[in-house]
Design a protein around this motif. Structure first.
Motif, mmCIF file in Angstrom:
data_model
loop_
_atom_site.group_PDB
_atom_site.id
_atom_site.type_symbol
_atom_site.label_atom_id
_atom_site.label_comp_id
_atom_site.label_asym_id
_atom_site.label_seq_id
_atom_site.Cartn_x
_atom_site.Cartn_y
_atom_site.Cartn_z
ATOM 1 N N GLY A 181 28.648 -10.153 -18.238
ATOM 2 C CA GLY A 181 28.841 -9.246 -17.106
ATOM 3 C C GLY A 181 28.798 -7.778 -17.461
ATOM 4 N N TRP B 139 30.182 -5.488 -13.936
ATOM 5 C CA TRP B 139 29.269 -5.140 -12.849
ATOM 6 C C TRP B 139 27.833 -5.603 -13.119
ATOM 7 C CZ3 TRP B 139 30.323 -2.628 -8.199
ATOM 8 C CH2 TRP B 139 31.564 -1.998 -8.079
ATOM 9 N N GLY B 140 27.599 -6.273 -14.202
ATOM 10 C CA GLY B 140 26.229 -6.650 -14.564
ATOM 11 C C GLY B 140 25.633 -7.711 -13.650
ATOM 12 N N GLY B 141 24.364 -8.001 -13.864
ATOM 13 C CA GLY B 141 23.691 -9.065 -13.123
ATOM 14 C C GLY B 141 23.131 -8.658 -11.777
ATOM 15 N N GLU B 142 23.245 -7.381 -11.417
ATOM 16 C CA GLU B 142 22.798 -6.945 -10.080
ATOM 17 C C GLU B 142 21.285 -6.741 -10.034
ATOM 18 O OE1 GLU B 142 24.394 -6.972 -7.356
ATOM 19 O OE2 GLU B 142 26.531 -6.794 -7.835
ATOM 20 N N VAL C 216 23.235 -13.273 -16.192
ATOM 21 C CA VAL C 216 22.544 -12.998 -17.441
ATOM 22 C C VAL C 216 23.238 -13.833 -18.524
ATOM 23 C CG1 VAL C 216 22.011 -11.182 -19.126
ATOM 24 C CG2 VAL C 216 22.069 -10.643 -16.661
#
Lengths: 316, 316
Positions: B150, B155-158, B142
């Motif tokens: 993140g 933990w972002g971007g999943e 992102v």
């Protein structure tokens, strides 16, 4: 004492106040936006209201306002109200809303509320969170690294129109399965009426659900599940430390928060859910955020850091 | 001439190179990560590989590397590899990956690829976009205001595990209806085999779909629809100006991009869809992004701005 004029302009009404640099708030009666009279009339009405508030300020504080902050709907930059489908304006410069010489700054309505929750509200200890007011409609303020984020062109935050059941019900926006069409306060009322034949507000539907009414429980359950799906996506994508829920439905308390926490956790298997917390500024969030914009315009960008929620909401 | 050591560490293999400040790239043969030997062995293997690459650098450029950049999976800060379920490590400091004295900087694997696409790849003209490599799995970078983001804890971007059909198929992660379980290259191959009884790679499934094979067409259609739903949510939430699609399936060209553009537009009624564009750095994105991290570590944060894609990929 120096102060700013702050105005929260909604589709149907606007709410104004005077806010000093130490966070002393003088709220004023809201008034209708009167968008049915057309965009130019709305701009004139805002300008007149700002002028009146500044007049009160001069009486009370003995000087002109240091700045003016306005939260407005639609696409907004800090200096221009670019577009609002709701009000119908296009490219209105900030100065058009202000009769005097005070510097003015604009902000997007929901993101301005998110700014207030971020600086001195429920999100004040979080740099990365979602502010999610659930009212007649649903829109969010995506707070990233301490700042509300509107994306490349200011269209971001439309979580209410993200698809939760992509083959589900048609939304008023023309898309299919939008969060808003299941979980806004008006959706809850509308869906309850359709299912039960009875009329009730969203608040009443929540009460009926708690007292065991089957139709009310189904409708409220589906609203919560839609919110859980949507917040699961948000969490996986943006890893917020917090979700601040506001608006009318956000005031449902444990009836909303407890099952929503449970369902969100159930949708996330390999990571913890973020904390869910009620908003703390209620309907004042937009006006208080607008005050922060006013202080930014006045060259005092860190105003607000020391403001206490109790003082801010004391006049409510 | 000064240079950095750059390493892209994946679950199964790692890929290294030397990159000068003007963007001259010397790529090296990849080698297995050997995660089956345990986390400590992986750290030792990375350290040995970095040492070897630095040795090549000394022979070639007559000096030690100015910095070392490493793209690694899991949860990462710039100084610590916090956690990787895949490799099994916890809290490995950046220095442990480097035998010499060169300053080192870590980045998340997908976000580091996104950084490279952002600085000199397909996203170089965009400040706000999604980098979406579609391979064995799906994760996104992102990019927000010019920087990969993140979230609160990294933990972002999943996006691969956001629910697209929330009552759909169970994903290997334990959740239900994840994008990845419909649209990754392995999902396309797996779902085709289940539906047709025939074995084929994702690339072959795409070819079969184009030649009119019914099972292949259904499976590929569902992958595209899943991507469209997911990108609709992303667009409404984050208003990117661009989506850069990479990975194996991203190389499917018009077979992927044309129907995806159409379906994304169909899911968005009140706003334009963002442009969809193929990634330009291919499998080198992670290593090239790691080189940027190496230059950041070396105190040259703006390295990369003038690098030309042709030079960067010349040695591929």
């Amino acid at each position: 004492m120096s102060y700013v004029v702050a105005l929260d302009v909604g589709g149907t009404s606007m709410k104004g106040g005077l806010v000093t640099s130490s966070g002393e708030v003088t709220p004023f009666e809201g008034r209708p936006t009167e968008r049915e009279r057309g965009a130019a009339a709305v701009v004139a009405a805002i300008r007149a209201y700002v002028g009146e508030l500044a007049g009160h300020g001069v009486s009370r504080f003995g000087e002109e306002p240091s700045g003016v902050g306005l939260a407005v709907p639609g696409i907004v930059t800090s200096s221009t109200a670019v577009y609002s489908a709701n009000i119908g304006w296009r490219n209105v410069p900030a100065e058009d809303f202000v009769p005097g010489d005070a510097p003015a700054r604009l902000g997007h309505d929901v993101r301005t509320g998110g700014l207030a929750e971020s600086v001195f509200g429920a999100g004040r200890d979080a740099a990365d969170f979602l502010f999610l007011p659930i009212g007649t409609g649903i829109a969010g303020a995506v707070v990233v690294r301490g700042e509300p984020y509107g994306g490349a062109h200011g269209w971001g935050g439309e979580i209410g129109h993200t698809p939760v059941w992509p083959s589900g019900e048609k939304c008023a926006c023309g898309q299919v399965g939008c969060l808003e069409t299941y979980a806004s306060a008006s959706a809850v009322a509308r869906r309850f009426e359709r299912r039960s034949g009875r009329t009730a507000t969203a608040k009443e539907v929540v009460e009926l659900a708690l007292s065991g009414d089957v139709a009310a429980r189904e409708v409220f359950d589906e609203a919560i599940e839609a919110l859980a799906i949507s917040l699961a996506s948000y969490t996986l994508l943006l890893d917020p430390s917090l979700v601040v829920i506001g608006g009318g439905l956000g005031e449902a308390g444990p009836a909303l928060f407890e099952p929503l926490r449970e369902r969100l956790a159930a949708r996330l298997t390999f990571r913890e859910p973020p904390e869910l917390r009620p908003a703390s500024l209620g309907v004042q969030a937009g006006m208080l955020g607008a005050a922060l914009l006013g202080w930014q315009a006045a060259g005092v960008p860190d105003a607000g850091a020391g403001w206490a929620t109790e003082t801010l909401l004391g006049g409510r």
